[in-house]
Scaffold this active site. Sequence first.
Site, PDB file in Angstrom:
ATOM      1  N   HIS A 129      18.471  -4.996 -59.934  1.00 26.43           N
ATOM      2  CA  HIS A 129      17.052  -4.682 -59.660  1.00 26.43           C
ATOM      3  C   HIS A 129      16.834  -4.366 -58.176  1.00 26.43           C
ATOM      4  CE1 HIS A 129      16.151  -6.482 -63.660  1.00 26.43           C
ATOM      5  NE2 HIS A 129      17.112  -7.305 -63.310  1.00 26.43           N
ATOM      6  N   GLU A 162      20.801  14.323 -51.347  1.00 23.62           N
ATOM      7  CA  GLU A 162      19.488  14.427 -52.000  1.00 23.62           C
ATOM      8  C   GLU A 162      19.452  15.628 -52.950  1.00 23.62           C
ATOM      9  OE1 GLU A 162      16.286  14.100 -48.968  1.00 23.62           O
ATOM     10  OE2 GLU A 162      17.925  13.434 -47.693  1.00 23.62           O
TER      11      GLU A 162
END
Length: 461
Positions: A155, A289
């Site tokens: 997480h 990216e």
Amino acid sequence: MTLWQGRLPDTVPAVRLFCDSFELDRRLYAADIRGSIAYARALGRAGVLTRGEVDAIVRALERIAVEFRSGAFVAAPGDEDVHTAVERRLGELVGSELAGKLHTGRSRNDQVATDLRLWLLSEIPAIRDGLLSLGEALVAVAEEHLGLIMPGYTHLRRAQPILFSHWLMSHFWRFSRDLARLEGFTVRAAVMPLGSGALAGNPFGVDREALAAELGFEGAAENSLDAVSDRDFVAEFLFIASLTGVHLSGLAEDLVLFSSPEFGFLELDERFCTGSSLMPHKANPDPLELARGRAGTLIGALCGFLSVLKGLPTGYNRDLQEDKGALFTAVDSLALMLPLFAGIVRTVRVRPERMAAALDEEMLATELADYLVEKGVPFREAHRAVGGLVRRARELGVSLGELPQEAYREAHPAFDDGVHGVRDFARAVARRRSRGGTAPERVRGQIELAKRTLRERRGDG
Ligand code: ARG
């Protein structure tokens, strides 16, 4: 001039503008010409063409290939697609009467399906090589830094300490599965449609098995009707490319995060970064990216092409021409991204001091619970007790190690003085020594296995 001038009037310009595909599919020229040369020979063996005719056609086709390669090939107004362009040029070189014979029993339907498979199969070695290079880069860095401990996350919250090499190898195994998928795919894709005609098969006695062998296929398609409409290989490759793209984007995201000043575990080599047009200080991870974004485009190509296929009536339909744009995007993306990532991984600078600084004592809470378990406490009870300890430490604003011994005893009577020995990151890592765990000897085992499979695959290449 069109291929169907005997039957139809000239098409209106808008039809040509919309339907022609030469600018896109011209890159299939080498596959198209290879297929035509093999087909000419097959027609020769079947007695449709004389030896002299076959030789003339083959020589002219080889010349056309040179024209394409050198950039000298000049498209003519009627060149609808690469197949038409090559056929037109062949007519100019050997006369339209002989050129016209090459199409005996062959349709562009079996031709284009064959070309696309040949083209894709010829691109696969470069993609395979890219996957191998990336795998080798991950393994090399993992081996170099074996023993270095970093926070492991779930997480995106600090969870348990792991080896930096374990994280690297987790990415390795994803790409290793991509490679296995690509290898399985290669066998399935190597089935030849040529000799299926428009849909019903070849009436001129062409030996399709010999033709398939000559073109390097594993065999000839069993059903001509299936063969001309089957684009499963395109959909399957798009899936493999999409999943590889998803894996690259996951690695990209980890690299972007870990190389951000906020984490600082890694530094990217600045030759793999780009600057800002306004802010002079920036070195941005643009290639990572863009790769993360490209995964989305690849998934789009897969979904889009599956939608094209869904519900098509049996037999060739022009919808299928949409296969090329999707496939070219996927192949080109992988061919560029994989070596780029190999370079980024190989040149990354590792910052052990930043990893050490991020090792928060709370990440040893599981060790405390396991300590109780070793004293015979059921795990759920131990979990509750250590949960209380963590809360206590937070309330007091201290680390777990700074809590007084009474706090431990209060949390659970089974805690004794030995507990402090377990608050050790290296110990936590070393304990996880079952297969697949992050203990150094296990990670070394992963690295050795990976190196062996990479070496074997390099050998097979
Ligand atoms: N350019 C076409 C394609 O890519 C070639 C096949 C054309 N066949 C036809 N019957 N119109 O699919």
